[in-house]
Design a protein around this motif. Structure first.
Motif, PDB file in Angstrom:
ATOM      1  N   UNK A 187       0.837  -1.204   0.000  1.00  0.00           N
ATOM      2  CA  UNK A 187       0.000   0.000   0.000  1.00  0.00           C
ATOM      3  C   UNK A 187       0.874   1.257   0.000  1.00  0.00           C
ATOM      4  N   UNK A 188       1.950   1.258   0.782  1.00  0.00           N
ATOM      5  CA  UNK A 188       2.860   2.400   0.797  1.00  0.00           C
ATOM      6  C   UNK A 188       3.571   2.544  -0.552  1.00  0.00           C
ATOM      7  N   UNK A 189       3.943   1.418  -1.142  1.00  0.00           N
ATOM      8  CA  UNK A 189       4.550   1.468  -2.472  1.00  0.00           C
ATOM      9  C   UNK A 189       3.578   2.085  -3.473  1.00  0.00           C
ATOM     10  N   UNK A 190       2.306   1.717  -3.393  1.00  0.00           N
ATOM     11  CA  UNK A 190       1.291   2.263  -4.308  1.00  0.00           C
ATOM     12  C   UNK A 190       1.168   3.777  -4.141  1.00  0.00           C
ATOM     13  N   UNK A 191       1.258   4.262  -2.911  1.00  0.00           N
ATOM     14  CA  UNK A 191       1.213   5.711  -2.675  1.00  0.00           C
ATOM     15  C   UNK A 191       2.431   6.387  -3.296  1.00  0.00           C
ATOM     16  N   UNK A 192       3.611   5.770  -3.130  1.00  0.00           N
ATOM     17  CA  UNK A 192       4.834   6.331  -3.726  1.00  0.00           C
ATOM     18  C   UNK A 192       4.698   6.365  -5.246  1.00  0.00           C
ATOM     19  N   UNK A 193       4.146   5.317  -5.821  1.00  0.00           N
ATOM     20  CA  UNK A 193       4.024   5.194  -7.274  1.00  0.00           C
ATOM     21  C   UNK A 193       3.145   6.300  -7.860  1.00  0.00           C
ATOM     22  N   UNK A 194       2.178   6.781  -7.095  1.00  0.00           N
ATOM     23  CA  UNK A 194       1.271   7.832  -7.558  1.00  0.00           C
ATOM     24  C   UNK A 194       1.889   9.228  -7.491  1.00  0.00           C
ATOM     25  N   UNK A 195       3.048   9.362  -6.839  1.00  0.00           N
ATOM     26  CA  UNK A 195       3.703  10.663  -6.744  1.00  0.00           C
ATOM     27  C   UNK A 195       4.243  11.089  -8.105  1.00  0.00           C
ATOM     28  N   UNK A 196       4.486  12.381  -8.252  1.00  0.00           N
ATOM     29  CA  UNK A 196       5.102  12.870  -9.493  1.00  0.00           C
ATOM     30  C   UNK A 196       6.569  12.425  -9.536  1.00  0.00           C
ATOM     31  N   UNK A 197       7.151  12.489 -10.701  1.00  0.00           N
ATOM     32  CA  UNK A 197       8.536  12.067 -10.876  1.00  0.00           C
ATOM     33  C   UNK A 197       9.486  12.853  -9.971  1.00  0.00           C
ATOM     34  N   UNK A 198       9.244  14.151  -9.840  1.00  0.00           N
ATOM     35  CA  UNK A 198      10.095  15.002  -9.000  1.00  0.00           C
ATOM     36  C   UNK A 198       9.952  14.623  -7.528  1.00  0.00           C
ATOM     37  N   UNK A 199       8.721  14.341  -7.103  1.00  0.00           N
ATOM     38  CA  UNK A 199       8.503  13.952  -5.711  1.00  0.00           C
ATOM     39  C   UNK A 199       9.135  12.594  -5.412  1.00  0.00           C
ATOM     40  N   UNK A 200       9.075  11.665  -6.370  1.00  0.00           N
ATOM     41  CA  UNK A 200       9.686  10.355  -6.177  1.00  0.00           C
ATOM     42  C   UNK A 200      11.183  10.483  -5.938  1.00  0.00           C
ATOM     43  N   UNK A 201      11.835  11.374  -6.661  1.00  0.00           N
ATOM     44  CA  UNK A 201      13.283  11.533  -6.545  1.00  0.00           C
ATOM     45  C   UNK A 201      13.702  12.061  -5.171  1.00  0.00           C
ATOM     46  N   UNK A 202      12.802  12.695  -4.452  1.00  0.00           N
ATOM     47  CA  UNK A 202      13.110  13.174  -3.090  1.00  0.00           C
ATOM     48  C   UNK A 202      13.338  12.005  -2.136  1.00  0.00           C
ATOM     49  N   UNK A 203      12.792  10.848  -2.443  1.00  0.00           N
ATOM     50  CA  UNK A 203      12.920   9.663  -1.576  1.00  0.00           C
ATOM     51  C   UNK A 203      14.015   8.704  -2.049  1.00  0.00           C
ATOM     52  N   UNK A 204      14.740   9.062  -3.066  1.00  0.00           N
ATOM     53  CA  UNK A 204      15.808   8.214  -3.595  1.00  0.00           C
ATOM     54  C   UNK A 204      17.013   8.245  -2.652  1.00  0.00           C
ATOM     55  N   UNK A 205      17.577   7.086  -2.360  1.00  0.00           N
ATOM     56  CA  UNK A 205      18.729   7.043  -1.454  1.00  0.00           C
ATOM     57  C   UNK A 205      20.019   6.620  -2.159  1.00  0.00           C
ATOM     58  N   UNK A 206      19.958   6.293  -3.440  1.00  0.00           N
ATOM     59  CA  UNK A 206      21.210   6.074  -4.206  1.00  0.00           C
ATOM     60  C   UNK A 206      21.038   6.489  -5.639  1.00  0.00           C
TER      61      UNK A 206
END
Length: 65
Positions: A46-65
């Motif tokens: 469910x958390x992955x699904x929420x992340x997947x719905x984020x915009x590309x820019x927002x997704x990159x804020x959670x990138x760790x490598x």
């Protein structure tokens, strides 16, 4: 040891590798080893699904490598 060509993200306690072609691979957040599919809980999906719905820019804020 797990070697990935994907991008690793950590979103609200869920750590996973994302590959545009292969999709997500759930990881143990402490060791970064791949987690077997049978032990991945619905809450994590469910958390992955929420992340997947984020915009590309927002997704990159959670990138760790």
């Amino acid at each position: 040891m797990f070697i990935s060509s994907g991008k690793t993200y950590q979103y609200k306690g869920v750590t996973f590798d994302w590959h545009d072609y292969l999709g997500p691979i759930m990881l143990n957040r402490k060791t970064f080893n791949e987690r077997p599919w049978r032990v991945v809980k619905r809450r994590q999906w469910a958390l992955f699904a929420k992340w997947y719905k984020l915009s590309k820019e927002q997704k990159e804020l959670y990138r760790i490598n």
